[in-house]
Design an enzyme around this catalytic site. Structure first.
Site, PDB file in Angstrom:
ATOM      1  N   ILE A  25      34.567  44.754  27.535  1.00  0.00           N
ATOM      2  CA  ILE A  25      36.123  44.987  27.677  1.00  0.00           C
ATOM      3  C   ILE A  25      36.713  46.005  26.625  1.00  0.00           C
ATOM      4  CG2 ILE A  25      36.967  43.209  26.350  1.00  0.00           C
ATOM      5  CD1 ILE A  25      38.298  44.145  29.746  1.00  0.00           C
ATOM      6  N   LYS A  29      42.498  37.173  26.044  1.00  0.00           N
ATOM      7  CA  LYS A  29      42.388  35.821  26.554  1.00  0.00           C
ATOM      8  C   LYS A  29      41.231  35.225  26.492  1.00  0.00           C
ATOM      9  CE  LYS A  29      40.474  36.078  29.867  1.00  0.00           C
ATOM     10  NZ  LYS A  29      38.930  36.469  30.346  1.00  0.00           N
ATOM     11  N   ASP A  65      36.813  31.645  30.499  1.00  0.00           N
ATOM     12  CA  ASP A  65      36.703  32.808  30.801  1.00  0.00           C
ATOM     13  C   ASP A  65      37.468  33.228  32.141  1.00  0.00           C
ATOM     14  OD1 ASP A  65      34.792  35.016  29.584  1.00  0.00           O
ATOM     15  OD2 ASP A  65      34.800  35.525  31.653  1.00  0.00           O
TER      16      ASP A  65
HETATM   17  N1  LIG Z   1      41.294  40.998  29.917  1.00  0.00           N
HETATM   18  C1  LIG Z   1      40.090  41.249  30.632  1.00  0.00           C
HETATM   19  O1  LIG Z   1      40.075  41.904  31.500  1.00  0.00           O
HETATM   20  C2  LIG Z   1      38.796  40.687  29.978  1.00  0.00           C
HETATM   21  C3  LIG Z   1      37.685  41.102  30.700  1.00  0.00           C
HETATM   22  C4  LIG Z   1      36.444  40.637  30.121  1.00  0.00           C
HETATM   23  C5  LIG Z   1      36.482  39.924  28.902  1.00  0.00           C
HETATM   24  N2  LIG Z   1      37.846  39.489  28.348  1.00  0.00           N
HETATM   25  C6  LIG Z   1      37.818  38.642  27.158  1.00  0.00           C
HETATM   26  O2  LIG Z   1      37.345  39.788  26.000  1.00  0.00           O
HETATM   27  C7  LIG Z   1      36.798  39.246  25.103  1.00  0.00           C
HETATM   28  C8  LIG Z   1      35.129  39.951  25.055  1.00  0.00           C
HETATM   29  O3  LIG Z   1      34.526  39.906  26.313  1.00  0.00           O
HETATM   30  P1  LIG Z   1      33.394  41.000  26.506  1.00  0.00           P
HETATM   31  O4  LIG Z   1      33.062  40.375  27.948  1.00  0.00           O
HETATM   32  O5  LIG Z   1      33.992  42.163  26.253  1.00  0.00           O
HETATM   33  O6  LIG Z   1      32.225  40.583  25.585  1.00  0.00           O
HETATM   34  P2  LIG Z   1      31.039  41.530  25.165  1.00  0.00           P
HETATM   35  O7  LIG Z   1      30.667  42.434  25.946  1.00  0.00           O
HETATM   36  O8  LIG Z   1      29.953  40.232  24.606  1.00  0.00           O
HETATM   37  O9  LIG Z   1      31.774  41.911  23.736  1.00  0.00           O
HETATM   38  C9  LIG Z   1      32.296  41.162  22.566  1.00  0.00           C
HETATM   39  C10 LIG Z   1      31.943  41.765  21.347  1.00  0.00           C
HETATM   40  O10 LIG Z   1      32.569  41.085  20.336  1.00  0.00           O
HETATM   41  C11 LIG Z   1      31.554  41.214  19.000  1.00  0.00           C
HETATM   42  N3  LIG Z   1      31.038  39.967  18.615  1.00  0.00           N
HETATM   43  C12 LIG Z   1      31.363  39.634  17.391  1.00  0.00           C
HETATM   44  N4  LIG Z   1      30.733  38.518  17.118  1.00  0.00           N
HETATM   45  C13 LIG Z   1      30.042  38.346  17.928  1.00  0.00           C
HETATM   46  C14 LIG Z   1      29.055  37.381  18.480  1.00  0.00           C
HETATM   47  N5  LIG Z   1      28.542  36.407  17.558  1.00  0.00           N
HETATM   48  N6  LIG Z   1      28.234  37.349  19.585  1.00  0.00           N
HETATM   49  C15 LIG Z   1      28.488  38.199  20.620  1.00  0.00           C
HETATM   50  N7  LIG Z   1      29.410  39.254  20.186  1.00  0.00           N
HETATM   51  C16 LIG Z   1      30.206  39.215  19.097  1.00  0.00           C
HETATM   52  C17 LIG Z   1      30.611  42.606  19.445  1.00  0.00           C
HETATM   53  O11 LIG Z   1      30.940  43.666  19.295  1.00  0.00           O
HETATM   54  P3  LIG Z   1      30.263  44.263  17.889  1.00  0.00           P
HETATM   55  O12 LIG Z   1      28.898  44.045  17.931  1.00  0.00           O
HETATM   56  O13 LIG Z   1      30.944  45.679  18.043  1.00  0.00           O
HETATM   57  O14 LIG Z   1      30.633  43.690  16.776  1.00  0.00           O
HETATM   58  C18 LIG Z   1      30.622  42.303  20.979  1.00  0.00           C
HETATM   59  O15 LIG Z   1      30.125  43.501  21.581  1.00  0.00           O
HETATM   60  C19 LIG Z   1      36.215  37.614  25.611  1.00  0.00           C
HETATM   61  O16 LIG Z   1      37.126  36.629  24.865  1.00  0.00           O
HETATM   62  C20 LIG Z   1      36.806  37.632  27.335  1.00  0.00           C
HETATM   63  O17 LIG Z   1      37.598  36.435  27.520  1.00  0.00           O
HETATM   64  C21 LIG Z   1      38.913  39.772  28.811  1.00  0.00           C
END
Ligand SMILES: NC(=O)c1ccc[n+]([C@@H]2O[C@H](COP(=O)([O-])OP(=O)(O)OC[C@H]3O[C@@H](n4cnc5c(N)ncnc54)[C@H](OP(=O)(O)O)[C@@H]3O)[C@@H](O)[C@H]2O)c1
Length: 327
Positions: free
Chosen positions: A16, A98, A179
Site C-alpha cells: 500500500i 486502517k 483487513d
Molecule cells: N487503504 C488501503 O487501501 C489499504 C490497502 C492495503 C493495505 N492497507 C493497510 O496497510 C497496512 C499494510 O498493508 P500492506 O498490504 O501494504 O502490507 P505489506 O505489503 O505486507 O507491507 C507492510 C510493510 O510493513 C513493514 N513491516 C514492519 N514490520 C513488519 C513485520 N513484522 N512483518 C511484515 N511487515 C512488516 C514492511 O516494510 P519494511 O520492510 O519496508 O519495513 C512491510 O513491507 C495494513 O494495516 C493494511 O490494513 C490499506
C-alpha cells in the site's frame, strides 16, 4: 499558509505504501522527503522509485528527522499503535492505515498521545474522502430519496492460505475482519451510525485467523447485512436501499468510480472519474488540516475511529476472535 508545502515521510514500504506514494506525487505542494524500511536497501529502492529525498534503514531515524512534517504509517495492523506513537512523540503528524490499531484500548492510547503532544492524528480510511462515497453521504444527509432503510455490503476475494503473508498471519492481525471487513462496517457506521445490536458468525483458518465473517447490524427502522471473506470472490458491492430509490456502489464499493441509482424502474449510472488510485483525496484533506494547525479531522474524527474499532471489537467478541499479546 494555504499553499504551504507539506513534507511527508512513509514508514513500512510494502504494497500500500507504493500506491500511496504514487498518489502523493499527484498532490500539489507535497513532497516525499523520507522513507523508512527495516531494510536500508529496500528504503533506497523505494526512494529511487518514488523520488523520495532520503532513505532510512530504521523507523526511528525517520521519526527523528527534522525535515518531516507528516508520516504515513503502512505497517501491518499490530504495529500501528507502536509506530504511530513513535512518530507522535517526535512531534510528527500521523496518518495511520486502517485498522487504526488492534482494539479500542490501543486507539484510545494513540489519541491520548496525539493530544499530549499536540499533533495531528488521523486514521487513513480513504473511502471517507472518495467522491462516490461523499456523494452517498450527501444523499443520506439530504434525505433526497427518503430515509436509508437497508444496506447490504460485502468485500471478498480468494487468495491461497499462506501464513507467510500478512493477510493470514495471526501475530500481525491477519484475517478477513480487520483487513477488509472493516470496509462494510465502515459503510454502515458512516451512513446508519452505531448499531443497536449485532449478530455475527465466522469461519476460521487452522491458525485461528478468521477466513470469513457475516454480520447483521440492527437499527431502529434499518438493517445492515455485511460480509468479509478471504475464501471466495464476492461482488464487493454496497447496496443502499432508501424509501424511494436504491443506490448501488459498484464493484469494489470501497473505491468504486461509479454508482448506480435505481429509481422508478430506471437505472442511472453516475461516474466519478479521477486518474489516481484515490489516495490523493485523504492526503489533500490531511494536508489542509495540517496547514490550518488542526489536530483532528472533522470527517474522520476521533469519535468515529473509536466507534469503528469498538464495533470491530464487539464483532470479535461475538465470533470468538482473539489475537496474541492480548490484542
Ligand atoms: N487503504 C488501503 O487501501 C489499504 C490497502 C492495503 C493495505 N492497507 C493497510 O496497510 C497496512 C499494510 O498493508 P500492506 O498490504 O501494504 O502490507 P505489506 O505489503 O505486507 O507491507 C507492510 C510493510 O510493513 C513493514 N513491516 C514492519 N514490520 C513488519 C513485520 N513484522 N512483518 C511484515 N511487515 C512488516 C514492511 O516494510 P519494511 O520492510 O519496508 O519495513 C512491510 O513491507 C495494513 O494495516 C493494511 O490494513 C490499506
Amino acid at each position: 499558509m494555504k499553499n504551504k508545502k507539506i513534507r511527508w515521510g512513509i514508514i513500512g514500504l510494502g504494497h500500500i505504501a507504493n500506491k500511496f506514494a504514487t498518489d502523493l506525487a499527484a498532490v500539489e505542494n507535497t513532497e516525499l522527503v523520507a522513507v523508512a524500511s527495516r531494510n536500508l536497501q529496500n528504503a533506497k529502492n523505494f526512494a529511487e522509485k518514488h523520488h523520495g529525498k532520503k532513505a532510512y534503514g530504521s523507523y526511528l531515524e525517520l521519526a527523528n528527522a527534522a525535515d518531516v512534517d507528516a508520516v504515513y504509517i503502512a505497517t501491518p495492523h499490530s504495529f500501528h499503535k507502536e509506530h504511530a506513537i513513535l512518530c507522535l512523540q517526535n512531534k510528527k503528524a500521523v496518518l495511520c492505515e486502517k485498522p487504526f490499531a488492534m482494539n479500542l484500548q490501543e486507539v484510545t492510547e494513540m489519541i491520548q498521545v496525539a493530544k499530549e503532544n499536540d499533533v495531528l492524528l488521523m486514521e487513513a480510511l480513504w473511502t471517507f474522502f472518495l467522491p462516490h462515497f461523499t456523494h452517498v453521504l450527501e444523499l443520506v444527509k439530504s434525505e433526497k430519496f427518503g430515509k436509508l432503510k437497508n444496506l447490504e455490503a460485502d468485500f471478498g476475494f480468494h487468495t491461497p492460505y499462506n501464513t507467510a503473508s500478512r493477510l493470514f498471519k495471526k501475530e500481525v492481525g491477519g484475517g478477513s475482519l480487520l483487513d477488509i471487513g472493516i470496509y462494510p462496517i465502515f459503510a454502515a457506521l458512516a451512513t446508519l451510525g452505531a448499531p443497536d445490536s449485532i449478530a455475527a458468525n465466522a469461519t476460521f483458518f487452522e491458525n485461528g485467523a478468521d477466513a470469513s465473517c457475516d454480520m447483521v447490524f440492527q437499527y431502529d427502522g434499518a438493517k445492515a447485512t455485511l460480509k468479509s471473506t478471504l475464501l471466495e470472490e464476492t461482488p464487493s458491492h454496497a447496496v443502499f436501499t432508501f424509501d424511494n430509490a436504491i443506490v448501488k456502489l459498484n464493484r469494489q464499493f470501497h473505491q468504486s468510480k461509479c454508482i448506480t441509482i435505481i429509481q422508478h424502474n430506471t437505472e442511472e449510472i453516475m461516474h466519478f472519474d479521477f486518474k489516481t488510485n484515490g489516495y490523493n483525496f485523504e492526503i489533500e484533506h490531511f494536508n489542509n488540516l495540517l496547514r490550518a494547525s488542526k489536530k483532528e479531522s472533522n470527517i474522520m474524527t476521533f469519535d468515529f475511529s473509536k466507534t469503528l474499532i469498538k464495533t470491530v471489537d464487539n464483532v470479535r467478541e461475538i465470533i470468538g476472535l482473539s489475537y496474541p499479546d492480548s490484542f
